[in-house]
Design a protein around this motif. Structure first.
Motif, short mmCIF file in Angstrom:
data_model
loop_
_atom_site.label_atom_id
_atom_site.label_comp_id
_atom_site.label_asym_id
_atom_site.label_seq_id
_atom_site.Cartn_x
_atom_site.Cartn_y
_atom_site.Cartn_z
N VAL A 39 0.74 -1.08 -0.17
CA VAL A 39 -0.06 -0.06 -0.10
C VAL A 39 0.96 1.41 -0.16
O VAL A 39 1.77 1.36 0.87
N PRO A 40 0.87 2.25 -0.86
CA PRO A 40 1.39 3.43 -0.84
C PRO A 40 1.24 4.27 0.41
O PRO A 40 0.06 4.31 0.99
N PHE A 41 2.19 4.64 0.95
CA PHE A 41 2.18 5.31 2.27
C PHE A 41 1.27 6.62 2.18
O PHE A 41 0.74 6.82 3.23
N MET A 43 -1.28 6.85 0.97
CA MET A 43 -2.73 6.71 1.66
C MET A 43 -3.25 6.62 2.91
O MET A 43 -4.24 6.82 3.27
N VAL A 44 -2.02 6.32 3.73
CA VAL A 44 -2.02 6.33 4.90
C VAL A 44 -2.33 7.61 5.63
O VAL A 44 -3.47 7.98 6.45
N ALA A 45 -1.48 8.53 5.14
CA ALA A 45 -1.97 10.05 5.68
C ALA A 45 -3.11 10.37 5.01
O ALA A 45 -3.86 11.22 5.76
N ARG A 46 -3.55 10.20 3.81
CA ARG A 46 -4.97 10.66 3.34
C ARG A 46 -5.93 10.06 4.37
O ARG A 46 -7.11 10.63 4.70
N ALA A 47 -5.76 8.70 4.85
CA ALA A 47 -7.08 8.11 5.51
C ALA A 47 -6.91 8.88 6.81
O ALA A 47 -8.14 8.92 7.55
N LYS A 48 -5.62 9.17 7.56
CA LYS A 48 -5.80 9.79 8.74
C LYS A 48 -6.36 11.15 8.53
O LYS A 48 -7.24 11.51 9.59
N ARG A 49 -6.19 11.75 7.46
CA ARG A 49 -6.76 13.38 7.47
C ARG A 49 -8.34 13.09 7.23
O ARG A 49 -9.02 14.03 7.45
N LEU A 62 -7.77 -2.27 1.05
CA LEU A 62 -6.47 -2.54 0.53
C LEU A 62 -5.55 -3.48 1.44
O LEU A 62 -5.02 -4.21 0.92
N VAL A 63 -5.33 -3.02 2.62
CA VAL A 63 -4.59 -3.69 3.65
C VAL A 63 -5.05 -4.91 3.85
O VAL A 63 -4.14 -5.92 3.81
#
Length: 174
Positions: A39-41, A43-49, A62-63
């Motif tokens: 998973v491109p990282f 996406m993690v920052a976008r999910a937290k936002r 995806l994870v």
């Protein structure tokens, strides 16, 4: 002079003095740092936002898919995969340091730390499947995974650069 001789005269085939080896090293570790469990990282920052929005759901899906895939591979071929990877690393280490093949040393210095990242991915996938697959727990697990991968990469690049400089100082070019 034949074609084979002229090609090898133009291209230095020693790994540690070859620019392409260092480019590959940089690409491998930047990719390992950016792609956490497939998973491109970002996406993690976008999910937290988004704080639980569609981006968070996409990340969790995806994870979950990638963690299930990793764990399926481990369950089906884990023992064979461990044996093959161990044999490969042993072969590269023997060729590199017992027989002095510089290319095998370079391959070992790339492959062995990436195997550690692979083991880290297996452990992270297991934790995600055992309950850390949603929300803040998932974001934390992916952040920890990325930080450990970056640490392994930093140590690997340092050791590879040190060994490569030593090889370049010792090797005599005819």
């Amino acid at each position: 002079m034949d074609w084979y001789g002229s090609v090898f005269e133009m291209i230095d085939m020693r790994s540690f003095s070859n620019l392409w080896f260092w480019i590959v090293l940089a690409v491998v570790w930047s990719s390992a740092s950016h792609w956490v469990l497939g998973v491109p990282f970002d996406m993690v920052a976008r999910a937290k936002r988004s704080n639980g929005g569609q981006a968070a759901q996409d990340l969790e899906d995806l994870v979950r898919i990638n963690a299930n895939r990793i764990w399926f591979i481990v369950e089906e071929t884990g023992l064979w995969l461990a044996a093959l990877v161990s044999g490969f690393h042993t072969g590269m280490a023997l060729l590199g340091w017992v027989y002095g093949v510089e290319f095998a040393q370079a391959v070992f210095l790339l492959a062995f730390p990436m195997s550690l990242v692979g083991l880290l991915s297996i452990a992270s996938a297991r934790r995600i499947l055992n309950g850390e697959g949603q929300g803040e727990a998932l974001w934390r697990r992916l952040r920890i995974h990325r930080t450990i991968s970056q640490f392994i990469g930093t140590i690997s690049i340092f050791i590879t650069a040190f060994w490569g400089m030593a090889q370049n100082l010792v090797v005599q070019v005819p």
